[in-house]
Design a protein around this motif. Structure first.
Motif, PDB file in Angstrom:
ATOM      1  N   CYS A   1      32.866  34.884  43.850  1.00 18.82           N
ATOM      2  CA  CYS A   1      33.831  35.895  44.292  1.00 18.82           C
ATOM      3  C   CYS A   1      34.141  36.817  43.121  1.00 18.82           C
ATOM      4  O   CYS A   1      34.386  36.334  42.007  1.00 18.82           O
ATOM      5  CB  CYS A   1      35.154  35.256  44.723  1.00 18.82           C
ATOM      6  SG  CYS A   1      35.058  34.244  46.185  1.00 18.82           S
TER       7      CYS A   1
ATOM      8  N   TYR B   1      36.876  39.531  42.073  1.00 16.00           N
ATOM      9  CA  TYR B   1      38.173  40.163  42.334  1.00 16.00           C
ATOM     10  C   TYR B   1      38.263  41.364  41.390  1.00 16.00           C
ATOM     11  O   TYR B   1      38.423  41.193  40.179  1.00 16.00           O
ATOM     12  CB  TYR B   1      39.314  39.183  42.052  1.00 16.00           C
ATOM     13  CG  TYR B   1      39.209  37.883  42.835  1.00 16.00           C
ATOM     14  CD1 TYR B   1      39.878  37.725  44.041  1.00 16.00           C
ATOM     15  CD2 TYR B   1      38.427  36.827  42.372  1.00 16.00           C
ATOM     16  CE1 TYR B   1      39.780  36.543  44.763  1.00 16.00           C
ATOM     17  CE2 TYR B   1      38.321  35.644  43.088  1.00 16.00           C
ATOM     18  CZ  TYR B   1      39.000  35.511  44.276  1.00 16.00           C
ATOM     19  OH  TYR B   1      38.902  34.344  44.987  1.00 16.00           O
TER      20      TYR B   1
ATOM     21  N   VAL C   1      42.177  36.050  47.943  1.00 17.31           N
ATOM     22  CA  VAL C   1      41.703  35.209  49.046  1.00 17.31           C
ATOM     23  C   VAL C   1      42.930  34.518  49.630  1.00 17.31           C
ATOM     24  O   VAL C   1      43.803  34.045  48.893  1.00 17.31           O
ATOM     25  CB  VAL C   1      40.588  34.218  48.616  1.00 17.31           C
ATOM     26  CG1 VAL C   1      41.060  33.194  47.600  1.00 17.31           C
ATOM     27  CG2 VAL C   1      39.986  33.522  49.826  1.00 17.31           C
TER      28      VAL C   1
ATOM     29  N   HIS D   1      43.692  28.829  52.481  1.00 21.10           N
ATOM     30  CA  HIS D   1      42.666  28.145  53.271  1.00 21.10           C
ATOM     31  C   HIS D   1      42.282  26.850  52.564  1.00 21.10           C
ATOM     32  O   HIS D   1      42.551  26.670  51.376  1.00 21.10           O
ATOM     33  CB  HIS D   1      41.412  29.024  53.415  1.00 21.10           C
ATOM     34  CG  HIS D   1      40.676  29.189  52.111  1.00 21.10           C
ATOM     35  ND1 HIS D   1      41.130  29.995  51.085  1.00 21.10           N
ATOM     36  CD2 HIS D   1      39.542  28.595  51.646  1.00 21.10           C
ATOM     37  CE1 HIS D   1      40.300  29.916  50.056  1.00 21.10           C
ATOM     38  NE2 HIS D   1      39.334  29.069  50.363  1.00 21.10           N
TER      39      HIS D   1
ATOM     40  N   ASP E   1      38.536  24.516  52.158  1.00 14.51           N
ATOM     41  CA  ASP E   1      37.088  24.705  52.413  1.00 14.51           C
ATOM     42  C   ASP E   1      36.688  23.704  53.488  1.00 14.51           C
ATOM     43  O   ASP E   1      36.185  22.610  53.199  1.00 14.51           O
ATOM     44  CB  ASP E   1      36.304  24.501  51.116  1.00 14.51           C
ATOM     45  CG  ASP E   1      36.634  25.594  50.093  1.00 14.51           C
ATOM     46  OD1 ASP E   1      37.444  26.491  50.401  1.00 14.51           O
ATOM     47  OD2 ASP E   1      36.074  25.541  48.979  1.00 14.51           O
TER      48      ASP E   1
ATOM     49  N   ILE F   1      35.380  24.975  40.304  1.00 17.11           N
ATOM     50  CA  ILE F   1      35.439  26.437  40.154  1.00 17.11           C
ATOM     51  C   ILE F   1      35.501  26.807  38.676  1.00 17.11           C
ATOM     52  O   ILE F   1      36.426  26.422  37.960  1.00 17.11           O
ATOM     53  CB  ILE F   1      36.667  27.023  40.881  1.00 17.11           C
ATOM     54  CG1 ILE F   1      36.635  26.654  42.372  1.00 17.11           C
ATOM     55  CG2 ILE F   1      36.695  28.545  40.726  1.00 17.11           C
ATOM     56  CD1 ILE F   1      37.837  27.157  43.167  1.00 17.11           C
TER      57      ILE F   1
ATOM     58  N   LEU G   1      45.553  30.666  40.773  1.00 14.40           N
ATOM     59  CA  LEU G   1      45.113  29.898  41.941  1.00 14.40           C
ATOM     60  C   LEU G   1      46.314  29.062  42.356  1.00 14.40           C
ATOM     61  O   LEU G   1      46.877  28.338  41.534  1.00 14.40           O
ATOM     62  CB  LEU G   1      43.934  28.990  41.600  1.00 14.40           C
ATOM     63  CG  LEU G   1      43.409  28.177  42.785  1.00 14.40           C
ATOM     64  CD1 LEU G   1      42.417  29.001  43.613  1.00 14.40           C
ATOM     65  CD2 LEU G   1      42.719  26.892  42.338  1.00 14.40           C
TER      66      LEU G   1
ATOM     67  N   HIS H   1      44.498  26.351  49.403  1.00 13.13           N
ATOM     68  CA  HIS H   1      44.589  27.118  48.155  1.00 13.13           C
ATOM     69  C   HIS H   1      44.397  28.601  48.448  1.00 13.13           C
ATOM     70  O   HIS H   1      43.863  28.972  49.497  1.00 13.13           O
ATOM     71  CB  HIS H   1      43.567  26.609  47.129  1.00 13.13           C
ATOM     72  CG  HIS H   1      42.147  26.605  47.604  1.00 13.13           C
ATOM     73  ND1 HIS H   1      41.610  25.596  48.375  1.00 13.13           N
ATOM     74  CD2 HIS H   1      41.148  27.501  47.434  1.00 13.13           C
ATOM     75  CE1 HIS H   1      40.362  25.860  48.643  1.00 13.13           C
ATOM     76  NE2 HIS H   1      40.032  27.016  48.087  1.00 13.13           N
TER      77      HIS H   1
ATOM     78  N   VAL I   1      44.191  32.769  46.206  1.00 12.98           N
ATOM     79  CA  VAL I   1      44.391  33.642  45.046  1.00 12.98           C
ATOM     80  C   VAL I   1      45.161  34.843  45.582  1.00 12.98           C
ATOM     81  O   VAL I   1      44.588  35.695  46.272  1.00 12.98           O
ATOM     82  CB  VAL I   1      43.048  34.081  44.408  1.00 12.98           C
ATOM     83  CG1 VAL I   1      43.290  35.064  43.261  1.00 12.98           C
ATOM     84  CG2 VAL I   1      42.249  32.875  43.926  1.00 12.98           C
TER      85      VAL I   1
ATOM     86  N   ARG J   1      38.184  39.565  37.734  1.00 11.50           N
ATOM     87  CA  ARG J   1      37.858  38.148  37.542  1.00 11.50           C
ATOM     88  C   ARG J   1      36.707  37.776  38.469  1.00 11.50           C
ATOM     89  O   ARG J   1      36.628  38.290  39.591  1.00 11.50           O
ATOM     90  CB  ARG J   1      39.065  37.288  37.893  1.00 11.50           C
ATOM     91  CG  ARG J   1      38.774  35.789  38.078  1.00 11.50           C
ATOM     92  CD  ARG J   1      40.056  35.045  38.428  1.00 11.50           C
ATOM     93  NE  ARG J   1      39.854  33.625  38.628  1.00 11.50           N
ATOM     94  CZ  ARG J   1      39.705  33.038  39.816  1.00 11.50           C
ATOM     95  NH1 ARG J   1      39.736  33.767  40.927  1.00 11.50           N
ATOM     96  NH2 ARG J   1      39.538  31.737  39.910  1.00 11.50           N
TER      97      ARG J   1
ATOM     98  N   SER K   1      34.952  34.225  40.065  1.00 15.09           N
ATOM     99  CA  SER K   1      34.973  32.767  40.166  1.00 15.09           C
ATOM    100  C   SER K   1      33.640  32.295  40.726  1.00 15.09           C
ATOM    101  O   SER K   1      33.035  32.968  41.570  1.00 15.09           O
ATOM    102  CB  SER K   1      36.122  32.288  41.053  1.00 15.09           C
ATOM    103  OG  SER K   1      35.886  32.618  42.402  1.00 15.09           O
TER     104      SER K   1
ATOM    105  N   GLN L   1      32.122  28.987  42.526  1.00 13.49           N
ATOM    106  CA  GLN L   1      32.505  27.728  43.170  1.00 13.49           C
ATOM    107  C   GLN L   1      31.247  26.896  43.427  1.00 13.49           C
ATOM    108  O   GLN L   1      30.367  27.320  44.174  1.00 13.49           O
ATOM    109  CB  GLN L   1      33.199  27.981  44.509  1.00 13.49           C
ATOM    110  CG  GLN L   1      34.319  28.989  44.471  1.00 13.49           C
ATOM    111  CD  GLN L   1      33.891  30.292  45.131  1.00 13.49           C
ATOM    112  OE1 GLN L   1      33.212  30.277  46.155  1.00 13.49           O
ATOM    113  NE2 GLN L   1      34.260  31.417  44.560  1.00 13.49           N
TER     114      GLN L   1
ATOM    115  N   ARG M   1      29.656  23.610  45.074  1.00 14.27           N
ATOM    116  CA  ARG M   1      29.982  22.653  46.145  1.00 14.27           C
ATOM    117  C   ARG M   1      28.768  21.792  46.455  1.00 14.27           C
ATOM    118  O   ARG M   1      27.627  22.245  46.297  1.00 14.27           O
ATOM    119  CB  ARG M   1      30.392  23.402  47.422  1.00 14.27           C
ATOM    120  CG  ARG M   1      31.617  24.283  47.300  1.00 14.27           C
ATOM    121  CD  ARG M   1      31.939  24.959  48.621  1.00 14.27           C
ATOM    122  NE  ARG M   1      33.123  25.796  48.546  1.00 14.27           N
ATOM    123  CZ  ARG M   1      33.115  27.094  48.219  1.00 14.27           C
ATOM    124  NH1 ARG M   1      31.976  27.695  47.937  1.00 14.27           N
ATOM    125  NH2 ARG M   1      34.236  27.785  48.174  1.00 14.27           N
TER     126      ARG M   1
HETATM  127  O1  LIG Z   1      38.394  32.419  43.343  1.00 17.39           O
HETATM  128  C1  LIG Z   1      38.830  31.291  43.410  1.00 17.39           C
HETATM  129  O2  LIG Z   1      39.203  30.666  42.429  1.00 17.39           O
HETATM  130  C2  LIG Z   1      38.953  30.622  44.773  1.00 17.39           C
HETATM  131  C3  LIG Z   1      37.879  31.008  45.722  1.00 17.39           C
HETATM  132  C4  LIG Z   1      37.994  30.317  47.040  1.00 17.39           C
HETATM  133  O3  LIG Z   1      38.945  29.654  47.312  1.00 17.39           O
HETATM  134  C5  LIG Z   1      36.937  30.444  48.028  1.00 17.39           C
HETATM  135  O4  LIG Z   1      36.076  31.324  47.899  1.00 17.39           O
HETATM  136  O5  LIG Z   1      36.946  29.659  48.999  1.00 17.39           O
END
Ligand SMILES: O=C(O)CCC(=O)C(=O)O
Length: 209
Positions: A115, A117, A124, A127, A129, A143, A152, A186, A188, A198, A200, A202, A204
């Motif tokens: 992501c 930003y 975001v 939500h 995941d 992350i 966050l 969580h 942002v 920024r 991020s 992630q 998974r």
């Molecule tokens: O940018 C973040 O730290 C969180 C991103 C996030 O929660 C997501 O993409 O599901």
């Protein structure tokens, strides 16, 4: 793409390098959820930010919301299990996380969602995941953040309880684990302050989105 990142005074390193994961500190959130945090896992994070900002094929998405189609307020990229990641450091980070959590997670981190930003208007919403297995099973989402710190926030899905706030940027790592994707959510949030960009990353396991 112009990025306008104000670099960190504490991280002027040219070499992009991961530190050891031994300094991770766990916070038990209750209901089987936890977060692990390691500030500054990555040194040279500003250099990685610049590379990712300019070289990743970012997508601007639009989504249906009620009776409108709206811009998703951030840029996105997704790398599936077999895809080459956009920087060797990310491949190294994914391997290091897989090795560190092998006993607890029991499977590798495979995918990487990114992501971007661009400023405080990007965000975001709350939500978990839960599109995949995270809806039913304990799992982990790790992350890595580069660029300017953004908060966050985490809060219990069931309501009540305190909101947890962690500013993340400049090479910080957070791992959400256990039941966190089911029992906590969580986000942002947008910021009215003049915040820099920024990114991020992630990581998974397969089937968690
Ligand atoms: O940018 C973040 O730290 C969180 C991103 C996030 O929660 C997501 O993409 O599901």
């Amino acid at each position: 793409m112009t990025t306008h990142l104000q670099g960190s005074l504490f991280d002027q390193a040219d070499e992009v390098r991961l530190g050891p994961l031994g300094g991770l500190r766990r916070t038990d959130l209750g209901a089987g959820a936890w977060i692990d945090l390691l500030p500054g896992w990555l040194s040279g994070a500003d250099a990685l930010f610049e590379r990712l900002a300019t070289e990743v094929p970012w997508r601007a998405e639009r989504r249906a919301m009620y009776d409108q189609v709206v811009d998703v307020p951030r840029l996105l990229a997704f790398y599936g299990a077999g895809d080459a990641l956009p920087h060797p450091l990310l491949t190294e980070a994914r391997s290091a996380l897989t090795a560190h959590y092998a006993d607890e997670l029991g499977e590798p981190f495979t995918t990487a969602g990114l992501c971007h930003y661009r400023d405080g208007r990007d965000s975001v919403a709350w939500h978990g995941d839960r599109i995949g297995r995270g809806a039913r099973q304990d799992t982990m989402v790790a992350i890595l953040s580069v660029g300017a710190p953004r908060d966050l926030l985490l809060r219990p899905t069931a309501g009540g309880g305190d909101t947890v706030r962690r500013p993340l940027g400049h090479g910080d790592l957070i791992v959400m684990g256990g039941s966190c994707q089911r029992t906590w959510e969580h986000c942002v949030p947008k910021s009215t302050r003049a915040v820099g960009p920024r990114i991020s990353v992630q990581f998974r396991p397969h089937g968690v989105r």
